[in-house]
Design a protein around this motif. Structure first.
Motif, PDB file in Angstrom:
ATOM      1  N   GLN A  86       0.848  -1.183   0.000  1.00 19.57           N
ATOM      2  CA  GLN A  86       0.000   0.000   0.000  1.00 19.57           C
ATOM      3  C   GLN A  86       0.882   1.231   0.000  1.00 19.57           C
ATOM      4  N   TRP A  87       0.348   2.316  -0.516  1.00 20.59           N
ATOM      5  CA  TRP A  87       1.136   3.539  -0.594  1.00 20.59           C
ATOM      6  C   TRP A  87       0.342   4.708  -0.053  1.00 20.59           C
ATOM      7  N   GLU A  88       1.116   5.689   0.376  1.00 25.66           N
ATOM      8  CA  GLU A  88       0.530   6.930   0.844  1.00 25.66           C
ATOM      9  C   GLU A  88       0.889   7.996  -0.199  1.00 25.66           C
ATOM     10  N   VAL A  89      -0.067   8.819  -0.563  1.00 24.71           N
ATOM     11  CA  VAL A  89       0.212   9.873  -1.544  1.00 24.71           C
ATOM     12  C   VAL A  89       0.707  11.120  -0.800  1.00 24.71           C
ATOM     13  N   LEU A  90       1.990  11.413  -0.942  1.00 27.19           N
ATOM     14  CA  LEU A  90       2.536  12.608  -0.280  1.00 27.19           C
ATOM     15  C   LEU A  90       2.165  13.868  -1.050  1.00 27.19           C
ATOM     16  N   HIS A  91       2.276  13.790  -2.379  1.00 25.70           N
ATOM     17  CA  HIS A  91       1.833  14.897  -3.232  1.00 25.70           C
ATOM     18  C   HIS A  91       1.092  14.290  -4.408  1.00 25.70           C
ATOM     19  N   SER A  92      -0.104  14.782  -4.692  1.00 26.94           N
ATOM     20  CA  SER A  92      -0.824  14.259  -5.859  1.00 26.94           C
ATOM     21  C   SER A  92      -0.471  15.085  -7.097  1.00 26.94           C
ATOM     22  N   ASP A  93      -0.005  16.303  -6.892  1.00 25.72           N
ATOM     23  CA  ASP A  93       0.419  17.141  -8.018  1.00 25.72           C
ATOM     24  C   ASP A  93       1.583  17.988  -7.537  1.00 25.72           C
ATOM     25  N   LEU A  94       2.777  17.510  -7.869  1.00 21.45           N
ATOM     26  CA  LEU A  94       3.971  18.154  -7.321  1.00 21.45           C
ATOM     27  C   LEU A  94       4.088  19.611  -7.758  1.00 21.45           C
ATOM     28  N   GLN A  95       3.553  19.921  -8.923  1.00 22.33           N
ATOM     29  CA  GLN A  95       3.665  21.303  -9.399  1.00 22.33           C
ATOM     30  C   GLN A  95       2.944  22.270  -8.457  1.00 22.33           C
ATOM     31  N   GLN A  96       1.826  21.806  -7.900  1.00 20.60           N
ATOM     32  CA  GLN A  96       1.118  22.674  -6.960  1.00 20.60           C
ATOM     33  C   GLN A  96       1.974  22.921  -5.729  1.00 20.60           C
ATOM     34  N   HIS A  97       2.638  21.870  -5.293  1.00 23.10           N
ATOM     35  CA  HIS A  97       3.528  22.024  -4.148  1.00 23.10           C
ATOM     36  C   HIS A  97       4.697  22.920  -4.532  1.00 23.10           C
ATOM     37  N   ASN A  98       5.213  22.694  -5.755  1.00 25.07           N
ATOM     38  CA  ASN A  98       6.253  23.571  -6.274  1.00 25.07           C
ATOM     39  C   ASN A  98       5.768  25.004  -6.295  1.00 25.07           C
TER      40      ASN A  98
END
Ligand code: ARG
Ligand code: ZN
Length: 420
Positions: A86-98
């Protein structure tokens, strides 16, 4: 008048360039925790595929983060599924975090140049030229305790400056070396080294004991070209910016480029790889400049520290073999003192161990070279915290990480004096 208008326009252009151009739109960052060697091997089989970048590589019983392009996502999720992970989504859209980081950066750019004049306030990540300006200023302001050594130019021609701080810069004391940012995207590392430098150089009274009978050599940014590139063009750049034999592929991993068991393990001969070891050992001028300075000062330097991010590790050699150095117990007990000091200052604890045993095997690292070739007895890579943010640690975390790390340095310093 016209001149003023031109200045304003130019300034906006500078700010415009400060926004990274490479888009990470719809790139995801996933965290998985493999429990078996089989799962680790299964995850690692995804390595080297375009669009898959292991920010922290998989190990049994530990969380690992991977950045995945939209094109590679299906294959990665399928593989994780079939491994029963199983995985945890740390960022679903890295550009938004960027985007958050970009805005923080752009806003700070406007306010910042003044703040940097006075002191390092840990409120933002500085550009390379600002750090260089700060170094020159601090040396001018404190000539009795700060000396600057120009150790050479980078591939793109930037100066590499080692700052020497001591209560007596001509006394030739036992020395501690600190570098940071050998990997370009690990921004918290230079921020931490810069804070340490500012405290050692500018704090008149509080840390006088740390300057007493000790020479500090601090290289705030070990990979300036890459660091600048992460501010202008690609936030996730890791390597140097040299040209390679492959058109379109740039740079080598400077932490695979040192000449100690070079390219034996955990490095790549492929110039397009993130862990390209270089055309040959010390092909990268930045690694070579560091080597020359360390070699010239090897008899007085008793402790080598290289700040990276992320994951909360204090790693000692070796990275090229799973064997321990003969004096690993000393290496470990000194690291434990630093960890205790950081925890006392509020840090999450660090995991302590040899690079290979704790993280992964990777030869050609600066830490291995410092100990194995230059004979510097104590040598560490410190992976600073990333929390859930990884390389893009928000600016609001800088102050705590830098201050906690400084307490670690204080503990390291007293161990160096004690062992001397
Ligand atoms: N994350 C660091 C790197 O990949 C760890 C280096 C540890 N030291 C070593 N010699 N492998 O470069
Ligand atoms: Zn690193």
């Amino acid at each position: 008048g016209l001149a003023g208008l031109l200045l304003v326009l130019q300034h906006h252009q500078v700010d415009g360039q400060a926004v990274p151009a490479k888009s990470y739109s719809n790139f995801t960052v996933l965290r998985v925790s493999p429990a078996t060697q089989e799962q680790v091997t299964g995850l690692l089989s995804l390595d080297g595929r375009p669009g898959v970048d292991w920010w922290t590589p998989p190990r049994v019983g530990a969380p690992a983060d991977v950045m995945v392009s939209p094109e590679a996502r299906d294959a990665v999720l399928q593989q994780m599924n079939s491994l029963g992970l199983q995985w945890e989504v740390l960022h679903s859209d890295l550009q938004q975090h960027n985007g958050v980081v970009d805005r923080e950066l752009a806003a700070a750019q406007l306010a910042g140049r003044v703040a940097a004049d006075a002191y390092i306030d840990n409120k933002r990540y500085f550009l390379y030229d600002e750090i260089e300006d700060y170094i020159k200023r601090v040396a001018e302001n404190h000539p009795n305790r700060v000396k600057v050594h120009d150790i050479g130019r980078t591939f793109e021609g930037r100066r590499m400056l080692v700052v020497h701080v001591s209560n007596c810069p001509y006394c030739n004391y036992t020395a501690i070396w600190v570098d940071a940012g050998i990997h370009a995207r690990e921004w918290i590392a230079p921020a931490t080294a810069l804070f340490a430098l500012s405290q050692l150089a500018e704090n008149e009274t509080a840390h006088a004991d740390m300057r007493e009978q000790l020479d500090w050599y601090i290289l705030v940014v070990a990979n300036p070209d890459g660091y600048q590139f992460t501010h202008t063009t690609d936030r996730m750049w890791r390597k140097t910016r040299s040209t390679t034999s492959m058109p379109g592929c740039y740079g080598a991993d400077p932490n695979r480029n040192f000449d100690f068991h070079w390219n034996e393990v955990g490095a790549s001969k492929n110039p397009c790889s993130e862990t390209f070891a270089g055309r040959n050992a010390f092909s990268e001028i930045e690694a070579k400049n560091i080597r020359t300075f360390l070699w010239d000062n090897r008899l007085k330097i008793k402790l080598y520290i290289s700040y990276h991010s992320y994951g909360n590790f204090i790693l000692y050699p070796w990275g090229y073999t799973a064997e321990n150095p003969k004096d690993w117990q000393t290496l470990k007990s000194v690291a434990m003192k630093a960890n205790e000091a950081m925890v006392r200052a509020g840090s999450e604890p660090y995991t302590i161990g040899s690079s290979t045993q704790t993280l992964y095997a990777a030869a050609g690292g600066s830490d291995d070279w410092a100990k194995g070739f230059a004979g510097i007895p104590l040598s560490y890579t410190i992976e600073l915290p990333g929390y859930k943010f990884g390389f893009q640690l928000p600016t609001s975390y800088i102050d705590a990480v830098a201050r906690q790390s400084f307490e670690g340095l204080r503990a390291f310093a007293s161990e160096v004096k004690r062992l001397r």
